[in-house]
Design an enzyme around this catalytic site. Structure first.
Site, PDB file in Angstrom:
ATOM      1  N   GLY A  39     -22.566  15.469   1.709  1.00 60.91           N
ATOM      2  CA  GLY A  39     -23.230  15.128   2.959  1.00 60.91           C
ATOM      3  C   GLY A  39     -24.647  15.621   3.076  1.00 60.91           C
TER       4      GLY A  39
ATOM      5  N   CYS B 169     -22.129  20.756  -2.224  1.00 57.16           N
ATOM      6  CA  CYS B 169     -20.844  21.449  -2.284  1.00 57.16           C
ATOM      7  C   CYS B 169     -19.770  20.569  -2.923  1.00 57.16           C
ATOM      8  CB  CYS B 169     -20.415  21.885  -0.887  1.00 57.16           C
ATOM      9  SG  CYS B 169     -21.469  23.157  -0.162  1.00 57.16           S
ATOM     10  N   GLY B 170     -19.920  19.264  -2.812  1.00 58.17           N
ATOM     11  CA  GLY B 170     -18.986  18.330  -3.437  1.00 58.17           C
ATOM     12  C   GLY B 170     -19.337  17.998  -4.876  1.00 58.17           C
TER      13      GLY B 170
ATOM     14  N   ARG C 296     -14.090  30.712   4.717  1.00 57.95           N
ATOM     15  CA  ARG C 296     -13.561  30.527   3.366  1.00 57.95           C
ATOM     16  C   ARG C 296     -12.796  31.769   2.931  1.00 57.95           C
ATOM     17  NH1 ARG C 296     -19.195  28.574   1.188  1.00 57.95           N
ATOM     18  NH2 ARG C 296     -19.271  26.474   2.098  1.00 57.95           N
TER      19      ARG C 296
ATOM     20  N   ARG D  57     -30.108  35.357  -3.507  1.00 63.72           N
ATOM     21  CA  ARG D  57     -29.450  34.152  -2.993  1.00 63.72           C
ATOM     22  C   ARG D  57     -27.988  34.203  -3.430  1.00 63.72           C
ATOM     23  NH1 ARG D  57     -28.811  30.362   0.140  1.00 63.72           N
ATOM     24  NH2 ARG D  57     -30.196  28.591   0.458  1.00 63.72           N
ATOM     25  N   LYS D  58     -27.250  33.162  -3.112  1.00 64.17           N
ATOM     26  CA  LYS D  58     -25.844  33.121  -3.502  1.00 64.17           C
ATOM     27  C   LYS D  58     -25.718  33.184  -5.024  1.00 64.17           C
ATOM     28  CE  LYS D  58     -25.854  28.064  -2.984  1.00 64.17           C
ATOM     29  NZ  LYS D  58     -25.276  26.947  -2.213  1.00 64.17           N
TER      30      LYS D  58
END
Length: 542
Positions: free
Chosen positions: A437, A442-443, A71, A180-181
């Site tokens: 998915g 993420c979507g 990314r 974490r993120k």
């Protein structure tokens, strides 16, 4: 002076990955990639360093055969044409020509090999771009208003502000080891086009009367995030002047770093600390760090347009326009990306802008050039006038490349959108449909009118792809996540099932009632009843 890792005082409260991060900072893997692994090849990479590759913005691609996905950070989604050309060239040289625009305004590559990475880093840095910390337990790409500086609906241009915050945190070892993120958004657009409610830290437009004068600034929100346990942000009782945004960001990030939970990876985001402490306690600790700020002023969020900009629109600069293009499910190729750069350079202001809806905007187009730009061959597929369902369908990467995804999503989402455009008819309403998915979302399934999450279902022929459906998500005023329905839908049946749910909406709505207004009126129960009826239909595949 280096900070003290206070969480190391009680090692029993740490998950095993915390020890890996303490042995070697994630940022150190960048040097190792350049000096060692690119020379010695994929087989030379230790497993722990494969995990640290995230700090270089790199993940192993599925299957784990030596290929990687990467990314690229694009703060606020704003790209200069030289940067866009470099991104196209990298895709052409190393990524089989494939470019994905993500739901955080990033560009994502696939098919990269470790020996490619040093040259990619060098090419990116030459034009002021980086993949560093686009992934990992660190401050990631800052999303923002893609129309910053040209937006008739912004209170101020946030471009420099986003860059200031980005530049402070990028490669800053004081903040490269978070629990974490960590995701931030900064926007002054009144239609919330940086999705404040689903970020760890968000700044939204606000105003306050101070000493008899109206001051334009921000309100701050903390603790949002999706995944298996989604949380909406909570608003702090603060009014933040533009010059204080960085100070607040540093304070919030410091609290997360020092007090965030590190015992379980799946419960380590800032949202869990906020939930445990409560917003008042969090603000009290924040003010101990940064001092008192004025209390909240007036929110200036007027609604939510879901970061969609398709069509031709006037900028705040007289005589100039921006053109919002549809990139079907966020995927395009290097040639198309370069053609857009050519158009931006020849007819526009020399920038391309990526959006959280996985689309691209051309800006600075004079009135006299609009017809010429709209006639460009690249705008036939990447059209500013897309069909309704293709225009509002979002998809994550799916199991084509992602090791976490259970099912394929990208191509399926495109085919479902095409089917619905061919079969549902005109709704005079653009219904947002998101595919994911896996539970990581993420979507951004949770905020969709209709969200679909990949799963599996057992049949006589074995396990097959399937999806769970949720309805009714929205951000902005009245923000809420969608409601999951019972009844797993096999992948091949998704087009027909969605068609029936949309026909139910079309036939039962009041006048031009939006999908979300209809959902609020009839409730999830009505959608559940319809889904149960459809799943029992003999029209479905056996």
């Amino acid at each position: 002076m280096a900070y003290e890792p206070v969480w190391m005082k009680d090692p029993s409260k740490l998950n095993k990955f915390e020890f890996i991060k303490m042995e070697k900072d994630g940022l150190d893997v960048i040097r190792d990639i350049i000096e060692t692994y690119a020379e010695q090849g994929y087989e030379s990479i230790p497993e722990d360093d494969k995990n640290r590759f995230k700090w270089a913005g790199v993940y192993e691609q599925k299957p784990k055969d030596g290929h990687f996905m990467m990314r690229i950070r694009i703060p606020s989604g704003i790209l200069q044409t030289a940067q866009a050309r470099t991104l196209a060239e990298i895709a052409r040289l190393y990524g089989r020509g494939l470019i994905d625009v993500t739901t955080r305004q990033a560009v994502q590559y696939h098919w990269l090999r470790v020996e490619h990475l040093p040259d990619i880093f060098k090419r990116l840095e030459a034009v002021g771009l980086y993949s560093y910390e686009a992934c990992g337990d660190c401050p990631r790409t800052i999303v923002g208003n893609p129309l910053a500086g040209i937006d008739p609906d912004e209170l101020m241009d946030t471009t420099q502000l986003v860059n200031e915050v980005n530049d402070f945190f990028l490669l800053n070892r004081d903040f490269s080891n978070l629990p974490r993120k960590y995701k931030m958004s900064i926007s002054s657009n009144i239609y919330n086009n940086a999705h404040a409610e689903i970020n760890d830290l968000a700044f939204t437009p606000a105003a306050k009367q101070i000493d008899g004068e109206e001051v334009i600034g921000f309100h701050a929100w903390v603790g949002g995030g999706l995944s298996a346990k989604p949380y909406l942000t909570q608003q702090l009782d603060l009014f933040v002047r533009p010059e204080e945004v960085l100070k607040v960001a540093i304070g919030v990030t410091t609290l997360f770093r020092d007090y965030g939970f590190r015992e379980k990876r799946h419960q380590a985001r800032l949202k869990f600390l906020i939930a445990a402490w409560g917003i008042e306690k969090f603000q009290a600790h924040l003010e101990e760090l940064i001092g008192k700020l004025p209390s909240r002023g007036e929110d200036r969020i007027a609604g939510w347009q879901a970061a969609y900009f398709d069509g031709v629109h006037p900028q705040k600069q007289p005589g100039l326009h921006y053109i919002g293009l549809n990139v079907p499910v966020g995927r395009l190729d290097a040639d198309e990306f370069e053609e857009l750069a050519d158009a931006a350079e020849r007819y526009g202001d020399g920038t391309l802008r990526t959006t959280m809806s996985q689309n691209i905007i051309l800006t600075g187009i004079p009135e006299q050039s609009l017809d010429t730009v709209l006639a460009l061959p690249v705008l036939e597929r990447l059209t500013p006038y897309p069909r309704p369902f293709m225009s509002r369908t979002v998809s994550c990467t799916g199991n084509e490349f992602c090791n976490l995804a259970i099912v394929e999503t990208k191509e399926r989402a495109r085919r479902v959108a095409q089917y619905l455009d061919d079969n549902v008819g005109d709704l005079n309403e653009k219904v947002r449909i998101h595919f994911i998915g896996c539970p990581n979302s993420c979507g951004q399934k949770h905020v969709a009118d209709i969200g679909l999450q990949g799963s599996l279902i057992k049949t006589e022929q074995g396990m097959v792809d399937a999806f769970d459906i949720a309805v009714g998500g929205i951000l902005g005023p009245g923000a809420r996540f969608n409601t999951a329905l019972k009844g797993r839908v096999r992948g091949d049946d998704v087009p027909y099932v969605l068609e029936q749910l949309l026909r139910f909406y079309k036939e039962e709505r009041n006048g031009q009632e939006s999908f979300h207004a209809f959902f609020l009126r009839v409730g999830a129960e009505a959608f559940q009843a319809k889904l149960t009826e459809v799943l029992a239909s003999p029209a479905l595949t056996s």
